[in-house]
Design a protein around this motif. Structure first.
Motif, PDB file in Angstrom:
ATOM      1  N   ARG A   1       0.809  -1.233   0.000  1.00 45.49           N
ATOM      2  CA  ARG A   1       0.000   0.000   0.000  1.00 45.49           C
ATOM      3  C   ARG A   1       0.842   1.284   0.000  1.00 45.49           C
ATOM      4  N   ALA A   2       2.148   1.151  -0.062  1.00 38.66           N
ATOM      5  CA  ALA A   2       3.020   2.332  -0.039  1.00 38.66           C
ATOM      6  C   ALA A   2       2.819   3.160  -1.307  1.00 38.66           C
ATOM      7  N   ALA A   3       2.718   4.453  -1.126  1.00 37.44           N
ATOM      8  CA  ALA A   3       2.644   5.366  -2.266  1.00 37.44           C
ATOM      9  C   ALA A   3       3.962   5.287  -3.029  1.00 37.44           C
ATOM     10  N   PRO A   4       3.968   5.654  -4.308  1.00 36.54           N
ATOM     11  CA  PRO A   4       5.216   5.598  -5.078  1.00 36.54           C
ATOM     12  C   PRO A   4       6.386   6.318  -4.407  1.00 36.54           C
ATOM     13  N   VAL A   5       6.135   7.479  -3.839  1.00 29.92           N
ATOM     14  CA  VAL A   5       7.227   8.217  -3.194  1.00 29.92           C
ATOM     15  C   VAL A   5       7.746   7.473  -1.966  1.00 29.92           C
ATOM     16  N   ASP A   6       6.884   6.760  -1.280  1.00 31.89           N
ATOM     17  CA  ASP A   6       7.321   5.977  -0.124  1.00 31.89           C
ATOM     18  C   ASP A   6       8.087   4.720  -0.560  1.00 31.89           C
ATOM     19  N   ALA A   7       7.706   4.155  -1.697  1.00 26.79           N
ATOM     20  CA  ALA A   7       8.471   3.040  -2.262  1.00 26.79           C
ATOM     21  C   ALA A   7       9.865   3.521  -2.668  1.00 26.79           C
ATOM     22  N   LEU A   8       9.935   4.727  -3.226  1.00 28.02           N
ATOM     23  CA  LEU A   8      11.242   5.308  -3.557  1.00 28.02           C
ATOM     24  C   LEU A   8      12.078   5.505  -2.293  1.00 28.02           C
ATOM     25  N   ALA A   9      11.450   5.956  -1.228  1.00 30.64           N
ATOM     26  CA  ALA A   9      12.167   6.148   0.038  1.00 30.64           C
ATOM     27  C   ALA A   9      12.765   4.824   0.511  1.00 30.64           C
ATOM     28  N   ALA A  10      12.012   3.727   0.370  1.00 27.75           N
ATOM     29  CA  ALA A  10      12.537   2.409   0.749  1.00 27.75           C
ATOM     30  C   ALA A  10      13.747   2.061  -0.108  1.00 27.75           C
ATOM     31  N   GLY A  11      13.671   2.371  -1.401  1.00 29.51           N
ATOM     32  CA  GLY A  11      14.799   2.122  -2.294  1.00 29.51           C
ATOM     33  C   GLY A  11      16.014   2.953  -1.930  1.00 29.51           C
ATOM     34  N   LEU A  12      15.787   4.210  -1.611  1.00 33.53           N
ATOM     35  CA  LEU A  12      16.882   5.104  -1.225  1.00 33.53           C
ATOM     36  C   LEU A  12      17.539   4.651   0.081  1.00 33.53           C
ATOM     37  N   ASP A  13      16.726   4.189   1.015  1.00 30.35           N
ATOM     38  CA  ASP A  13      17.279   3.654   2.271  1.00 30.35           C
ATOM     39  C   ASP A  13      18.170   2.448   1.993  1.00 30.35           C
ATOM     40  N   ALA A  14      17.708   1.564   1.116  1.00 31.35           N
ATOM     41  CA  ALA A  14      18.488   0.364   0.788  1.00 31.35           C
ATOM     42  C   ALA A  14      19.806   0.745   0.125  1.00 31.35           C
ATOM     43  N   VAL A  15      19.749   1.679  -0.806  1.00 30.21           N
ATOM     44  CA  VAL A  15      20.954   2.115  -1.517  1.00 30.21           C
ATOM     45  C   VAL A  15      21.957   2.745  -0.555  1.00 30.21           C
ATOM     46  N   SER A  16      21.472   3.533   0.383  1.00 30.19           N
ATOM     47  CA  SER A  16      22.409   4.189   1.311  1.00 30.19           C
ATOM     48  C   SER A  16      23.189   3.163   2.117  1.00 30.19           C
ATOM     49  N   GLY A  17      22.582   2.034   2.410  1.00 32.53           N
ATOM     50  CA  GLY A  17      23.273   0.984   3.148  1.00 32.53           C
ATOM     51  C   GLY A  17      24.471   0.422   2.400  1.00 32.53           C
TER      52      GLY A  17
ATOM     53  N   ILE B   1      29.225  13.162  -0.114  1.00 32.88           N
ATOM     54  CA  ILE B   1      30.670  13.156  -0.366  1.00 32.88           C
ATOM     55  C   ILE B   1      31.300  14.534  -0.178  1.00 32.88           C
ATOM     56  N   ALA B   2      30.483  15.593  -0.217  1.00 35.88           N
ATOM     57  CA  ALA B   2      31.012  16.943  -0.013  1.00 35.88           C
ATOM     58  C   ALA B   2      31.195  17.280   1.464  1.00 35.88           C
ATOM     59  N   ALA B   3      30.659  16.445   2.330  1.00 36.53           N
ATOM     60  CA  ALA B   3      30.756  16.705   3.776  1.00 36.53           C
ATOM     61  C   ALA B   3      32.214  16.673   4.226  1.00 36.53           C
ATOM     62  N   ALA B   4      32.500  17.368   5.296  1.00 36.13           N
ATOM     63  CA  ALA B   4      33.867  17.438   5.827  1.00 36.13           C
ATOM     64  C   ALA B   4      34.337  16.099   6.386  1.00 36.13           C
ATOM     65  N   GLU B   5      33.398  15.265   6.801  1.00 32.68           N
ATOM     66  CA  GLU B   5      33.743  13.945   7.316  1.00 32.68           C
ATOM     67  C   GLU B   5      32.587  13.003   7.048  1.00 32.68           C
ATOM     68  N   GLU B   6      32.882  11.709   7.143  1.00 32.19           N
ATOM     69  CA  GLU B   6      31.860  10.715   6.832  1.00 32.19           C
ATOM     70  C   GLU B   6      30.693  10.823   7.799  1.00 32.19           C
ATOM     71  N   GLY B   7      29.527  10.815   7.227  1.00 39.40           N
ATOM     72  CA  GLY B   7      28.292  10.806   7.995  1.00 39.40           C
ATOM     73  C   GLY B   7      27.359   9.782   7.392  1.00 39.40           C
ATOM     74  N   GLU B   8      26.147   9.801   7.838  1.00 42.76           N
ATOM     75  CA  GLU B   8      25.156   8.851   7.349  1.00 42.76           C
ATOM     76  C   GLU B   8      24.527   9.369   6.063  1.00 42.76           C
ATOM     77  N   MET B   9      24.587   8.577   5.015  1.00 41.85           N
ATOM     78  CA  MET B   9      23.994   8.959   3.737  1.00 41.85           C
ATOM     79  C   MET B   9      22.473   8.935   3.794  1.00 41.85           C
ATOM     80  N   ALA B  10      21.895   8.005   4.518  1.00 35.42           N
ATOM     81  CA  ALA B  10      20.440   7.846   4.544  1.00 35.42           C
ATOM     82  C   ALA B  10      19.737   9.145   4.920  1.00 35.42           C
ATOM     83  N   GLY B  11      20.250   9.847   5.917  1.00 34.03           N
ATOM     84  CA  GLY B  11      19.633  11.100   6.340  1.00 34.03           C
ATOM     85  C   GLY B  11      19.663  12.156   5.248  1.00 34.03           C
ATOM     86  N   LEU B  12      20.755  12.201   4.499  1.00 38.70           N
ATOM     87  CA  LEU B  12      20.860  13.174   3.410  1.00 38.70           C
ATOM     88  C   LEU B  12      19.924  12.824   2.255  1.00 38.70           C
ATOM     89  N   LEU B  13      19.756  11.537   1.987  1.00 41.70           N
ATOM     90  CA  LEU B  13      18.811  11.127   0.945  1.00 41.70           C
ATOM     91  C   LEU B  13      17.378  11.437   1.369  1.00 41.70           C
TER      92      LEU B  13
END
Length: 192
Positions: free
Chosen positions: A76-92, A162-174
């Motif tokens: 039942r996830a809306a398309p944008v929420d399905a994209l969010a799931a994909g983005l979360d997976a990719v960030s991992g 990648i522009a950040a001064a140090e490694e952080g969590e990608m998921a939050g930026l996505l």
């Protein structure tokens, strides 16, 4: 050189990235990459079709991960929420890969041939995500538009990461880039 040494593929990839960073992509030869890795040119070509593919070898897996996560999002996830799931997976997939990603990105942006290859890989990812959305019942042109937006969100979030001064969590930026896209489409974009 021994007939077999462990992690030849990874050693070739690291040697290539080092040489591309030191001397430039165009100035680096396959022979130099193989030598730096302690391997032969023949071994290089067993793992990679050409010296470009060293930089793009994981893109197929990334594409599959994104599309699969979109396809497997709750029904039942809306398309944008399905994209969010994909983005979360990719960030991992980028966990503990920040320095490598930064170095790779610097090589790609310094070479037009590699920039073109990157765009082709992103277009392929978009097509796969659009297919996953269609598989969820999203009709056209909504599936293609959503997939293009998802790829744009990934690209913007990745570049911020990648522009950040140090490694952080990608998921939050996505997630932040996706929230900004939602705000823009709702007419609530932040004033510049």
């Amino acid at each position: 050189m021994g007939r077999w040494e462990p992690n030849a593929r990874g050693r070739l990839a690291e040697a290539a990235l080092e040489l591309y960073s030191e001397h430039g992509y165009e100035q680096t030869t396959v022979a130099e990459i193989a030598k730096r890795a302690g391997l032969t040119e023949r071994t290089f070509f067993r793992h990679y079709a050409d010296k470009r593919e060293v930089l793009f070898a994981g893109s197929g897996e990334l594409q599959d991960l994104f599309a699969r996560a979109v396809a497997e999002a709750p029904e039942r996830a809306a398309p944008v929420d399905a994209l969010a799931a994909g983005l979360d997976a990719v960030s991992g997939a980028f966990t503990d890969r920040w320095e490598h990603a930064r170095r790779r990105h610097a090589v790609v942006v310094a070479n037009p041939e590699l920039q073109e290859r990157e765009l082709i890989k992103l277009a392929s990812m978009t097509a796969a995500v659009a297919g996953a959305l269609r598989g969820r019942g999203v009709t056209e042109p909504a599936a293609s538009l959503a997939a293009e937006a998802g790829t744009a969100v990934f690209k913007v979030g990745f570049e911020r990461w990648i522009a950040a001064a140090e490694e952080g969590e990608m998921a939050g930026l996505l997630r932040a880039a996706l929230a900004e896209l939602k705000a823009v489409t709702a007419g609530h974009a932040a004033a510049v």
